[in-house]
Design an enzyme around this catalytic site. Structure first.
Site, PDB file in Angstrom:
ATOM      1  N   SER A  83     106.650  54.987 105.400  1.00 32.58           N
ATOM      2  CA  SER A  83     107.596  55.483 104.396  1.00 32.58           C
ATOM      3  C   SER A  83     107.526  56.998 104.319  1.00 32.58           C
ATOM      4  CB  SER A  83     107.237  54.948 102.999  1.00 32.58           C
ATOM      5  OG  SER A  83     107.086  53.551 102.999  1.00 32.58           O
ATOM      6  N   ASN A  87     106.065  63.533 102.045  1.00 27.96           N
ATOM      7  CA  ASN A  87     104.900  62.977 102.726  1.00 27.96           C
ATOM      8  C   ASN A  87     105.332  61.786 103.562  1.00 27.96           C
ATOM      9  OD1 ASN A  87     102.084  62.485 103.260  1.00 27.96           O
ATOM     10  ND2 ASN A  87     102.114  60.858 101.727  1.00 27.96           N
ATOM     11  N   HIS A 100     103.752  58.195 104.790  1.00 23.57           N
ATOM     12  CA  HIS A 100     102.637  57.294 104.487  1.00 23.57           C
ATOM     13  C   HIS A 100     102.757  56.054 105.366  1.00 23.57           C
ATOM     14  CE1 HIS A 100      99.492  55.427 102.139  1.00 23.57           C
ATOM     15  NE2 HIS A 100     100.231  54.342 102.077  1.00 23.57           N
ATOM     16  N   ASP A 152     100.851  58.720  96.454  1.00 28.93           N
ATOM     17  CA  ASP A 152     101.716  57.823  97.249  1.00 28.93           C
ATOM     18  C   ASP A 152     102.729  57.080  96.377  1.00 28.93           C
ATOM     19  OD1 ASP A 152     100.294  58.569  99.530  1.00 28.93           O
ATOM     20  OD2 ASP A 152      98.876  56.912  99.326  1.00 28.93           O
TER      21      ASP A 152
HETATM   22  C1  GAR Z   1      99.901  59.226 110.216  1.00 30.13           C
HETATM   23  O1  GAR Z   1      99.849  57.861 110.557  1.00 30.13           O
HETATM   24  C2  GAR Z   1     100.319  59.399 108.770  1.00 30.13           C
HETATM   25  O2  GAR Z   1     101.251  58.440 108.335  1.00 30.13           O
HETATM   26  C3  GAR Z   1      99.009  59.205 108.066  1.00 30.13           C
HETATM   27  O3  GAR Z   1      98.061  59.873 108.869  1.00 30.13           O
HETATM   28  C4  GAR Z   1      98.496  59.847 110.217  1.00 30.13           C
HETATM   29  C5  GAR Z   1      98.526  61.277 110.722  1.00 30.13           C
HETATM   30  O4  GAR Z   1      98.756  61.318 112.098  1.00 30.13           O
HETATM   31  N1  GAR Z   1      99.039  59.748 106.737  1.00 30.13           N
HETATM   32  C6  GAR Z   1      98.345  59.275 105.729  1.00 30.13           C
HETATM   33  O5  GAR Z   1      97.581  58.336 105.839  1.00 30.13           O
HETATM   34  C7  GAR Z   1      98.551  59.998 104.425  1.00 30.13           C
HETATM   35  N2  GAR Z   1      97.875  59.343 103.363  1.00 30.13           N
HETATM   36  P1  GAR Z   1      99.181  62.657 112.817  1.00 30.13           P
HETATM   37  O6  GAR Z   1      98.156  63.724 112.422  1.00 30.13           O
HETATM   38  O7  GAR Z   1      99.088  62.321 114.276  1.00 30.13           O
HETATM   39  O8  GAR Z   1     100.569  63.003 112.364  1.00 30.13           O
END
Ligand code: GAR
Length: 194
Positions: A141, A112, A114, A150
């Site tokens: 991360s 994942n 995060h 997480d």
């Molecule tokens: C990213 O910033 C990722 O790190 C976060 O969601 C966004 C997805 O963007 N993930 C989380 O918050 C997971 N808990 P994307 O759809 O443009 O890749």
């Protein structure tokens, strides 16, 4: 090496899929030697699915609202993912909490990204929480997924300074830019190690 012998990864998304796109671009540029076997979303309207289709990547939408339980949704997801026997299952903005059964099914292969410097700021609204806490530094991360949210071992992190006057949006944009190089790098590292 022909494309069929490259290690397969399956990417799970819920929304715009910019991290998924950065992985596809890293493959195209030759810096990441894997095949995206499929992109799967829990939201049929996820914008990222369209991009994957344009790239001729197989896609599937498994709508979580059509399932009676988290467990039955996760079972359907696992069944779809298993079709591709992936080396890694890559959560890229996949916004569903996963059951322990699902995580254990893919133990060690599930990763994942995060948007925080774990173990700080698990969960949601990480950018605003980092600003509110008066942090000088923030980031993203990539970690191995374990049943606790997480919480798994960190593979790689990218850091950004929190600047005077940063808002949730300005900080999120700088972190996201880092995510886009971090995730392909972490995938390459994990594939090389395994
Ligand atoms: C990213 O910033 C990722 O790190 C976060 O969601 C966004 C997805 O963007 N993930 C989380 O918050 C997971 N808990 P994307 O759809 O443009 O890749």
């Amino acid at each position: 090496m022909t494309s069929t012998t490259k290690p397969a990864i399956v990417i799970l998304i819920s929304g715009r899929g910019s991290n998924m796109k950065s992985i596809v671009e890293a493959i195209k540029s030759g810096s990441l030697d894997v095949t995206v076997a499929a992109v799967i979303s829990n939201r049929p309207d996820a914008a990222g699915l369209l991009y994957a289709q344009q790239q001729n990547i197989p896609t599937a939408a498994i709508d979580h609202t059509q399932f009676e339980s988290r467990q039955s949704f996760d079972q359907a997801m696992a069944k779809e993912i298993d079709k591709y026997s992936p080396k890694l299952v890559v959560l890229a903005g996949f916004m569903r909490i996963l059951t322990t059964e699902f995580v254990e099914h893919f133990a060690g292969k599930l990763i994942n990204i995060h948007p925080a410097l774990l173990p700080k700021f698990k969960g949601l609204n990480t950018h605003q929480r980092a600003i509110d806490a008066g942090e000088k530094e923030h980031g993203a991360s990539v970690h191995i997924v374990t049943p606790e949210l997480d919480d798994g071992p960190v593979v790689l992190q990218a850091r950004v300074a929190i600047l005077e006057g940063d808002t949730e949006q300005t900080l999120a944009a700088r972190v996201l830019k880092q995510e886009h190089t971090l995730y392909p790098k972490a995938i390459a590292q994990l594939i090389a190690e395994n």
